[in-house]
Design an enzyme around this catalytic site. Structure first.
Site, PDB file in Angstrom:
ATOM      1  N   LYS A  60      32.770   1.392 -38.554  1.00 16.40           N
ATOM      2  CA  LYS A  60      33.915   1.238 -39.450  1.00 16.40           C
ATOM      3  C   LYS A  60      33.493   0.318 -40.594  1.00 16.40           C
ATOM      4  O   LYS A  60      33.210  -0.860 -40.391  1.00 16.40           O
ATOM      5  CB  LYS A  60      35.106   0.650 -38.705  1.00 16.40           C
ATOM      6  CG  LYS A  60      36.326   0.382 -39.578  1.00 16.40           C
ATOM      7  CD  LYS A  60      36.940   1.668 -40.109  1.00 16.40           C
ATOM      8  CE  LYS A  60      37.711   2.392 -39.047  1.00 16.40           C
ATOM      9  NZ  LYS A  60      38.376   3.627 -39.569  1.00 16.40           N
ATOM     10  N   HIS A  71      39.772  12.214 -34.432  1.00 23.88           N
ATOM     11  CA  HIS A  71      40.083  10.862 -34.850  1.00 23.88           C
ATOM     12  C   HIS A  71      40.685  10.075 -33.697  1.00 23.88           C
ATOM     13  O   HIS A  71      41.231  10.629 -32.748  1.00 23.88           O
ATOM     14  CB  HIS A  71      41.069  10.946 -36.027  1.00 23.88           C
ATOM     15  CG  HIS A  71      41.764   9.674 -36.364  1.00 23.88           C
ATOM     16  ND1 HIS A  71      43.065   9.405 -35.968  1.00 23.88           N
ATOM     17  CD2 HIS A  71      41.370   8.599 -37.070  1.00 23.88           C
ATOM     18  CE1 HIS A  71      43.422   8.226 -36.423  1.00 23.88           C
ATOM     19  NE2 HIS A  71      42.414   7.712 -37.089  1.00 23.88           N
TER      20      HIS A  71
END
Length: 433
Positions: A203, A330
């Site tokens: 991330k 996701h």
């Protein structure tokens, strides 16, 4: 709608059931709050608690189905509307269930919110269908094409602890700090050692892109054979995204949401050597046509919470196959009910082409389901045998997390506001670089 978390034990299966038996008679919506590490992202940092909702649907013959979704007061309000709309329906009438929920919700609501509300109830309905028929949810979706579903290690830049705030002591966690390439590699080593993941996602959007490229290079050095992904959550302009793509050529399996919007993604995709992936600019079926026209993305990250349930997520897989798009999944800060649903639909979707994302290593210790069913072995989770989702609610733990929610007086997640408590000048204006 009720908010009590105390219900009688559910029957696990029945050989025969009449239409009346399988009508929805009771829905319980329980908001919970569970601990979350200080994970950094493009718009701030995770708060010490994350808000989630557990949905219980019960039929006339006592069968129980479970659903789970993200929380927040507005979501709770919309779930209450949805619950009232479907009382009395058969759990097999999921198409009518979706229609009635959409008619009952505020017309101004986004398709994204409508999908999330319906999804929570559809998963619970499929869970009951499985108990009523003795079948797993993946069988109800058409049967499995894989017995195990692969997942990717999900790495985050993170603080060593939630700092002391307003008299609250600092809150540390076992993962420790990861604020540089060495910390990210250390985090990856531990996560892969414990869960066996065969691919890695970082991330990003936290530090200037050159620093995050260095982290990717450090991961490549430490794990030369594992696919790598980078997701800055639209923190970069088109030009910066093109530069990052050029600097990471040969390093990334795909680059996820580098810049905002279908047009911007299309401009980056035109010159990027690796595929672009998204869970931000293509999140509903009406986005797909324009995305294909612009060749904006080459991989869609499905999410049954976003796409309106498990059956619609499987339909998304068919559309991706039609247009030659890759498909992954996701993840957000989820618990075991959502993970079980995700595993079932992934197992029943032939066109799944990439390992799925999961936050479960960060949040699974908070789970509201009884342990033993969902285990990561060599980076994959075996499909629960069922019936239904194949998981059982831990009522004691649910009650504890519901009490934690009540005491926290949470109304919404606010990564930006929480960051500003420590960095007052911080803003979430994107793209940042």
């Amino acid at each position: 709608m009720k908010t009590s978390t105390i219900l009688p034990a559910a029957a696990t299966a029945t050989a025969t059931a009449t239409a009346t038996d399988l009508k929805i008679t009771e829905i319980t919506i329980t908001p919970i709050a569970f601990s979350d590490p200080p994970l950094l992202n493009a718009v701030g940092v995770h708060e010490p608690l994350v808000h989630r909702v557990v949905i219980e649907v019960r039929t006339g013959n006592g069968l129980l189905g479970l659903g789970e979704c993200a929380g927040g007061q507005s979501r709770l309000d919309n779930l209450a509307v949805g619950a009232n709309a479907i009382k009395g329906l058969s759990v097999f009438d999921t198409s009518l269930m979706e229609q009635l929920i959409n008619e009952a919700l505020d017309p101004a609501l986004s398709s994204f919110e409508r999908a999330a509300v319906f999804s929570a109830f559809e998963v619970a309905a499929l869970d009951i269908q499985g108990h009523a028929t003795g079948r797993s949810v993946s069988e109800l979706l058409g049967g499995t094409v894989r017995d195990e579903v692969p997942f990717s290690a999900y790495l985050f830049y993170k603080w060593a602890e939630h700092p002391e705030l307003d008299g609250r002591p600092a809150i540390s966690d076992e993962w420790g700090e990861a604020m540089d390439p060495e910390g990210i590699v250390r985090q990856a080593r531990r996560m892969i050692a414990e869960y066996g993941f065969k691919s890695i996602k970082l991330k990003g959007g936290v530090f200037p892109p050159a620093q995050e490229i260095e982290a990717i290079r450090a991961l490549r050095g430490a794990f030369p054979d594992l696919p790598l992904r980078l997701d800055p959550n639209t923190a970069w302009t088109v030009e910066t995204s093109k530069w990052v793509a050029s600097q990471t050529e040969g390093l990334l399996e795909y680059l996820e949401d580098p810049t905002p919007g279908l047009e911007g993604m299309g401009q980056v995709a035109a010159s990027a050597a690796m595929p672009l992936a998204t869970n931000m600019c293509v999140v509903s079926f009406d986005h797909i046509k324009r995305s294909v026209e612009l060749d904006s993305v080459q991989v869609i990250l499905g999410d049954h919470h976003y796409w309106g349930g498990l059956r619609h997520t499987r339909e998304l897989g068919t559309i991706c196959q039609t247009f030659g798009l890759g498909l992954s999944m996701h993840s957000n800060s989820h618990l075991g009910i959502s993970l079980a649903a995700m595993v079932h639909v992934a197992a029943a979707t032939p066109s799944l082409t990439y390992a799925c994302d999961t936050h479960y290593p960060w949040n699974g210790h908070n789970d509201v389901i009884k342990p033993g069913v969902l285990r990561f072995v060599d980076g994959s989770v075996r499909v629960p045998a069922g019936p239904g989702l194949g998981v059982e609610l831990d009522r004691e733990r649910l009650a504890e997390l519901h009490l934690q929610y009540l005491e926290a007086k949470m109304t919404a997640r606010d990564d930006t506001g929480y960051m500003q408590r420590f960095v007052p000048e911080y803003t979430a204006d994107l793209p940042r670089w």
